[in-house]
Design an enzyme around this catalytic site. Structure first.
Site, PDB file in Angstrom:
ATOM      1  N   PHE A 194     -15.837   2.864   6.814  1.00 29.09           N
ATOM      2  CA  PHE A 194     -14.645   3.367   6.497  1.00 29.09           C
ATOM      3  C   PHE A 194     -14.333   3.286   4.745  1.00 29.09           C
ATOM      4  CE2 PHE A 194     -15.036  -1.528   6.762  1.00 29.09           C
ATOM      5  CZ  PHE A 194     -14.241  -1.880   5.773  1.00 29.09           C
ATOM      6  N   ARG A 201       1.978  -7.016   8.896  1.00 25.76           N
ATOM      7  CA  ARG A 201       1.052  -6.101   9.211  1.00 25.76           C
ATOM      8  C   ARG A 201       1.512  -5.540  10.632  1.00 25.76           C
ATOM      9  NH1 ARG A 201      -4.760  -8.442   7.010  1.00 25.76           N
ATOM     10  NH2 ARG A 201      -4.287  -7.182   4.683  1.00 25.76           N
ATOM     11  N   ASN A 214      -2.793  -0.848   7.094  1.00 23.95           N
ATOM     12  CA  ASN A 214      -2.145  -1.910   7.649  1.00 23.95           C
ATOM     13  C   ASN A 214      -1.069  -2.430   6.614  1.00 23.95           C
ATOM     14  OD1 ASN A 214      -3.720  -2.799   5.486  1.00 23.95           O
ATOM     15  ND2 ASN A 214      -4.864  -4.221   6.636  1.00 23.95           N
ATOM     16  N   HIS A 274      -2.242  -5.654   1.436  1.00 20.29           N
ATOM     17  CA  HIS A 274      -3.408  -6.151   1.096  1.00 20.29           C
ATOM     18  C   HIS A 274      -3.139  -8.007   0.758  1.00 20.29           C
ATOM     19  CE1 HIS A 274      -7.431  -6.945  -0.692  1.00 20.29           C
ATOM     20  NE2 HIS A 274      -6.559  -7.708  -1.629  1.00 20.29           N
ATOM     21  N   LYS A 315       0.846  -1.221   0.230  1.00 22.92           N
ATOM     22  CA  LYS A 315       0.087   0.186   0.211  1.00 22.92           C
ATOM     23  C   LYS A 315       0.937   1.279   0.087  1.00 22.92           C
ATOM     24  CE  LYS A 315      -4.052  -2.381   1.978  1.00 22.92           C
ATOM     25  NZ  LYS A 315      -4.794  -2.436   3.053  1.00 22.92           N
TER      26      LYS A 315
END
Length: 185
Positions: free
Chosen positions: A66, A114, A124, A127, A20
């Site tokens: 979220f 994570r 986190n 993915h 991410k």
């Protein structure tokens, strides 16, 4: 005397992994951990998703509180998408990732990715696909040109091995025996 060989099996399964935006600078370090964990990186690409693309990718999360923050976060910078392969890839990748909430991961799975790279439940770090079917769908989304053929199992796998692999191996090994190289290495 007949030598008994175990039945050939094909163990490869694929899953999608995403580094991410907030930890993109750790790409090489994470790739090294992935490879040392027995995965093969089949394909990799760096890209930046638009908010609309993020909304489509996370469509199952639509309507959750979220969701707007998730799409904003995932479109905030470049990501690295990878197709990982190995035996039981989906479950091993989920195990390596740990819980989606990084704060919980630090307590329950302190050695998970994570726990190490994430900062909270939303950010986190990485993915992972939750199932084989979602992995196929997510891989098609991130790698539209990828060919995802079903992995043969059972009799289909044995037929494939007998039809293509064994004759090639036999021809290659026979040619090698006939050559008898003076310096084999």
């Amino acid at each position: 005397m007949e030598v008994l060989m175990p039945e050939p099996q094909i163990y490869v399964e694929r899953t999608l992994a995403i580094i991410k935006p907030d930890i993109i600078d750790k790409e090489e370090e994470i790739e090294d951990l992935i490879l040392r964990s027995g995965f093969h990186i089949i394909q990799k690409r760096k890209l930046q998703l638009s908010p609309e693309q993020c909304s489509n990718f996370y469509a199952e999360q639509f309507g959750k509180v979220f969701f707007p923050n998730l799409t904003a976060y995932m479109s905030s910078g470049p990501i690295v998408a990878m197709i990982l392969a190995r035996n039981c890839a989906v479950s091993y990748w989920k195990e390596l990732l740990g819980p989606s909430n990084s704060l919980r991961a630090r307590i329950t799975h302190p050695h998970s990715l994570r726990a190490f790279y994430g900062t909270d439940e939303l950010r986190n770090g990485l993915h992972g696909s939750v199932s084989i079917s979602s992995a196929e769908k997510e891989i098609r989304f991130m790698f539209p040109e990828a060919i995802l053929e079903p992995i043969p199992t059972g009799q289909r796998a044995r037929d494939y091995l007998n039809l293509y692999v064994k004759p090639t191996l036999l021809a290659g090994l026979t040619a090698l025996c006939r050559e008898k190289p003076a310096e084999p290495m």
